[in-house]
Design a protein around this motif. Structure first.
Motif, mmCIF file in Angstrom:
data_model
loop_
_atom_site.group_PDB
_atom_site.id
_atom_site.type_symbol
_atom_site.label_atom_id
_atom_site.label_comp_id
_atom_site.label_asym_id
_atom_site.label_seq_id
_atom_site.Cartn_x
_atom_site.Cartn_y
_atom_site.Cartn_z
ATOM 1 N N SER A 1 0.614 -0.940 -0.012
ATOM 2 C CA SER A 1 0.340 0.268 -0.353
ATOM 3 C C SER A 1 0.709 1.438 -0.025
ATOM 4 O O SER A 1 0.754 2.215 0.779
ATOM 5 N N GLY A 2 1.933 1.085 -0.918
ATOM 6 C CA GLY A 2 2.934 2.750 -0.209
ATOM 7 C C GLY A 2 3.664 2.435 0.411
ATOM 8 O O GLY A 2 4.692 3.619 0.122
ATOM 9 N N TYR A 3 3.924 1.808 1.318
ATOM 10 C CA TYR A 3 4.703 1.221 2.852
ATOM 11 C C TYR A 3 5.880 0.837 1.860
ATOM 12 O O TYR A 3 5.698 0.068 1.524
ATOM 13 N N ASN A 4 7.430 1.795 2.510
ATOM 14 C CA ASN A 4 7.849 0.038 2.501
ATOM 15 C C ASN A 4 8.058 -0.377 3.412
ATOM 16 O O ASN A 4 8.542 0.692 5.142
ATOM 17 N N THR B 1 -3.944 -8.220 -4.216
ATOM 18 C CA THR B 1 -5.074 -7.445 -5.270
ATOM 19 C C THR B 1 -4.871 -6.165 -4.739
ATOM 20 O O THR B 1 -4.666 -5.523 -5.508
ATOM 21 N N ASP B 2 -5.095 -6.252 -3.546
ATOM 22 C CA ASP B 2 -5.639 -4.667 -2.695
ATOM 23 C C ASP B 2 -4.689 -3.734 -2.993
ATOM 24 O O ASP B 2 -4.212 -2.807 -3.049
#
Length: 536
Positions: A442-445, A472-473
């Protein structure tokens, strides 16, 4: 560019990467004569310095002094040259478990001017064949107890000549019987300091082996740098450990370091993590080398009466040292645990904690002669506190044999190790993950080892490994493979408990959305967890 060479077979020098693809080397403080044979420096030269009666090797029920080791290796070197026909520069493969005979064969082949390829006993014929073909190996020395796969390999590699040695103390094999008839004096080949002495094959996750090339001077640099500066090795030291000598971590920590300073190397085939506590007590070991997962096993095996008073250093490398393992080790033993990072390409440890400066969750500062920085994908330094790629340079560095991967590892003179790190404002380096183990969700590293450390701080978790799995999400989600401590059972209840524990320990978005409970984790012979096998 090069000094003099003693190699008649020029294969390794001919197959070094182009000079413009080498990393920059800093050899300040590391001065060696143009003619240098590392094996002589670890044996004959030690006798000449007065260490002849000191114990060099312990293993297979006996002790050998430096004088005995020198005589033994000189006899073996005679056999290699006179009976096998080994010429300077030829590649010699050694197949054995950790024992004194393997060290003796490595030293003897090095004295004969050969380029040594040490291999693990668990390798099968097909894997050995890849080594033989890549390095054009023509000779192999094999413990007779491990001959089956070696002979299968030789059947497929018709130019390979194999001779057996006895890995026990009986000396009842062809190489040993021939050696008993030889002189204890051998005029070692006067190799150049930048003649290749060792090919170290990496333990990476791909099926294609990579061989790293190390000079005679490199074998001494790691001792005269890290072992001298960080460990402060003295003749009274006794080294123990579980890493295979086939890996440079093991070869340095269990052979080169002790022999360079007149100390004792304890080489025991049964030095598995569960047995290490007993071994440290029996031999009054002072320095231990192994991986973090092995130290965790040792902690589980440690009873109230364990006496580790002789130990002055527990060196951890091979993978990141989780803070809970560090904390538990200090609490139970009162002994320092020195985390460090090395690489086969760099030969040994280049960033490390020190006796007077060590802390959990920190890899420390560069070893003398090395410099390190954290860079982005195009090589620009990132601000302190941000995670990026680790770049390092110093007296050792990457030279791949006949490969097209040199340019990927060396950029603008720096070795790009494949590790993600951050550096704090005080210059300390902190491991985040292997570059390919960073999880983007979700965009977090998210760094897998940070989640692992959080899980390991819970009493129910014995071992764990964290990976990213497609979603998928979210792109990927964090999945934890967990080995539970006896007395805890897999199920929804423990899953929820561990998830909430991670959320309370680190940023909640990093918690494992999937937990897989298993009886054991896949590991390499050095104790590294093989996360790629969990990815399927």
């Amino acid at each position: 560019m090069f000094g003099p060479s003693a190699h008649i077979d020029t294969f390794t020098r001919d197959n070094l990467p182009p000079a413009d693809q080498w990393p920059e080397f800093n050899l300040d403080g590391f001065s060696y004569p143009e003619r240098l044979n590392a094996a002589v420096e670890l044996t004959d030269a030690m006798v000449a310095r007065g260490f002849g009666d000191h114990t060099a090797l312990i293993g297979n029920g006996r002790q050998r002094t430096y004088k005995e080791l020198t005589d033994w290796t000189n006899r073996l070197a005679h056999v290699l040259v006179e009976d096998l026909g080994v010429e300077p520069g030829n590649r010699v493969l050694i197949r054995s478990a950790n024992n004194p005979a393997m060290v003796a064969c490595w030293l003897a082949a090095t004295k004969a001017g050969a380029v040594v390829v040490n291999t693990m006993p668990m390798l099968r014929a097909g894997e050995l064949q890849k080594y033989v073909e890549l390095a054009e190996i023509t000779y192999a020395l094999c413990d007779t107890r491990l001959m089956d796969e070696m002979e299968l390999c030789a059947g497929a590699c018709l130019s390979l000549r194999v001779m057996g040695f006895d890995g026990t103390s009986n000396h009842d094999a062809e190489l040993d019987r021939l050696a008993l008839e030889k002189s204890v004096h051998f005029d070692a080949v006067r190799t150049g300091r930048d003649d290749v002495a060792l090919l170290g094959f990496t333990s990476g996750s791909t099926g294609t082996p990579k061989a790293t090339m190390h000079f005679h001077r490199d074998l001494l640099i790691i001792a005269d740098g890290y072992a001298k500066e960080v460990l402060g090795v003295v003749p009274d030291d006794v080294f123990v450990g579980s890493p295979p000598l086939a890996f440079t971590f093991g070869l340095g920590g269990l052979a080169i370091f002790p022999l360079r300073f007149g100390a004792t190397a304890t080489l025991l085939e049964q030095a598995t993590p569960p047995n290490m506590i007993e071994i440290i007590q029996k031999y009054k070991a002072t320095v231990s080398f192994t991986a973090p997962t092995a130290y965790r096993v040792m902690l589980r095996a440690m009873d109230e009466g364990a006496d580790l008073s002789s130990l002055r250093a527990a060196v951890s490398a091979g993978e990141t040292l989780p803070a809970p393992v560090y904390d538990e080790w200090i609490a139970k033993t009162g002994k320092p645990m020195l985390d460090g990072i090395g690489a086969t390409e760099m030969l040994h440890i280049f960033i490390s904690n020190r006796f007077d400066d060590h802390r959990p969750g920190c890899t420390g500062k560069p070893v003398s002669g090395y410099e390190a920085k954290v860079v982005d994908a195009v090589g620009n330094p990132v601000p302190d506190g941000e995670v990026g790629r680790l770049a390092v340079r110093g007296p050792t560095g990457c030279r791949y044999l006949r490969g097209d991967r040199q340019g990927a590892y060396v950029k603008d003179g720096w070795n790009i190790t494949g590790d993600s790190f951050s550096r704090d404002e005080n210059g300390y380096f902190h491991f985040a993950a292997r570059n390919d183990d960073m999880i983007v969700s979700s965009g977090y590293n998210i760094a897998g080892p940070e989640v692992e450390a959080a899980l390991l701080s819970h009493q129910a978790v014995s071992e764990c490994a964290v990976i990213g799995v497609p979603d998928t999400d979210r792109g990927h989600i964090v999945e934890a493979h967990v080995v539970l401590v006896d007395g805890f059972s897999p199920g929804e209840e423990i899953t929820q408990i561990l998830q909430e524990h991670v959320k309370a320990t680190i940023a909640p978005f990093k918690y494992p959305r999937s937990l897989v409970f298993c009886a054991a984790l896949p590991k390499t012979a050095t104790g590294k967890i093989q996360r790629f096998k969990l990815k399927g």
